[in-house]
Write a protein that holds these residues in place. Sequence first.
Motif, PDB file in Angstrom:
ATOM      1  N   LEU A  85       0.826  -1.207   0.000  1.00 33.43           N
ATOM      2  CA  LEU A  85       0.000   0.000   0.000  1.00 33.43           C
ATOM      3  C   LEU A  85       0.860   1.258   0.000  1.00 33.43           C
ATOM      4  N   PHE A  86       1.869   1.313   0.858  1.00 30.57           N
ATOM      5  CA  PHE A  86       2.737   2.483   0.909  1.00 30.57           C
ATOM      6  C   PHE A  86       3.584   2.608  -0.350  1.00 30.57           C
ATOM      7  N   VAL A  99     -11.068   2.054  -1.100  1.00 27.44           N
ATOM      8  CA  VAL A  99     -11.278   0.637  -1.418  1.00 27.44           C
ATOM      9  C   VAL A  99      -9.884   0.019  -1.581  1.00 27.44           C
ATOM     10  N   PRO A 100      -9.203  -0.266  -0.477  1.00 28.65           N
ATOM     11  CA  PRO A 100      -7.781  -0.606  -0.558  1.00 28.65           C
ATOM     12  C   PRO A 100      -7.450  -1.848  -1.390  1.00 28.65           C
ATOM     13  N   CYS A 102      -5.607  -1.258  -4.901  1.00 29.65           N
ATOM     14  CA  CYS A 102      -4.231  -1.720  -5.115  1.00 29.65           C
ATOM     15  C   CYS A 102      -4.134  -2.684  -6.290  1.00 29.65           C
ATOM     16  N   PHE A 103      -5.078  -3.605  -6.375  1.00 26.64           N
ATOM     17  CA  PHE A 103      -5.027  -4.560  -7.480  1.00 26.64           C
ATOM     18  C   PHE A 103      -5.249  -3.879  -8.824  1.00 26.64           C
ATOM     19  N   VAL A 104      -6.174  -2.937  -8.886  1.00 28.52           N
ATOM     20  CA  VAL A 104      -6.403  -2.210 -10.139  1.00 28.52           C
ATOM     21  C   VAL A 104      -5.182  -1.376 -10.492  1.00 28.52           C
ATOM     22  N   TYR A 105      -4.564  -0.731  -9.499  1.00 33.12           N
ATOM     23  CA  TYR A 105      -3.366   0.065  -9.763  1.00 33.12           C
ATOM     24  C   TYR A 105      -2.237  -0.822 -10.293  1.00 33.12           C
ATOM     25  N   LEU A 106      -2.042  -1.985  -9.678  1.00 37.60           N
ATOM     26  CA  LEU A 106      -0.982  -2.880 -10.135  1.00 37.60           C
ATOM     27  C   LEU A 106      -1.234  -3.371 -11.555  1.00 37.60           C
ATOM     28  N   ILE A 107      -2.497  -3.615 -11.890  1.00 32.37           N
ATOM     29  CA  ILE A 107      -2.820  -4.064 -13.245  1.00 32.37           C
ATOM     30  C   ILE A 107      -2.639  -2.926 -14.240  1.00 32.37           C
TER      31      ILE A 107
END
Length: 135
Positions: A25-26, A53-54, A58-63
């Motif tokens: 997250l960080f 919506v952590p 995070c998963f959407v950002y990584l994708i």
Amino acid sequence: MDYPLLNAFMTMLWFFLWVMWFVLLFRIIGDVFRDDSMSGWGKAGWTIFVCVVPFLGCFVYLIARGRGMGERDRRQMQEQEQAFRSYVQQAAADTPAPTGPSHTDELIRLAGLHDHGDITDAEYEQAKAKVLASH
């Protein structure tokens, strides 16, 4: 006190997963603010999405942007290394080079010659007086 080994293992597993989650997250939030190509609204949007919506954020950002994370890290490290190298070169250029042996080095050399018997006591005292007088 009944706490089986498997429960202790599961507790530690959940703890480490929780720590890894916060590290991820960080890291994502740091990457959002490190990206110079993203607008302020984009940074605010990603930050809100990741904080509200952590897991999904995070998963959407990584994708969506995960491929560029390593590239941005590499670019920042290269910039920091270049800045460090230029600072060291500037500091080295500003430092005057020594012009010759210092008085201490000269006295150490004379003491070594005297200890080995290469010069006599009188010669040692005369050379030492000369070095100390030039100081």
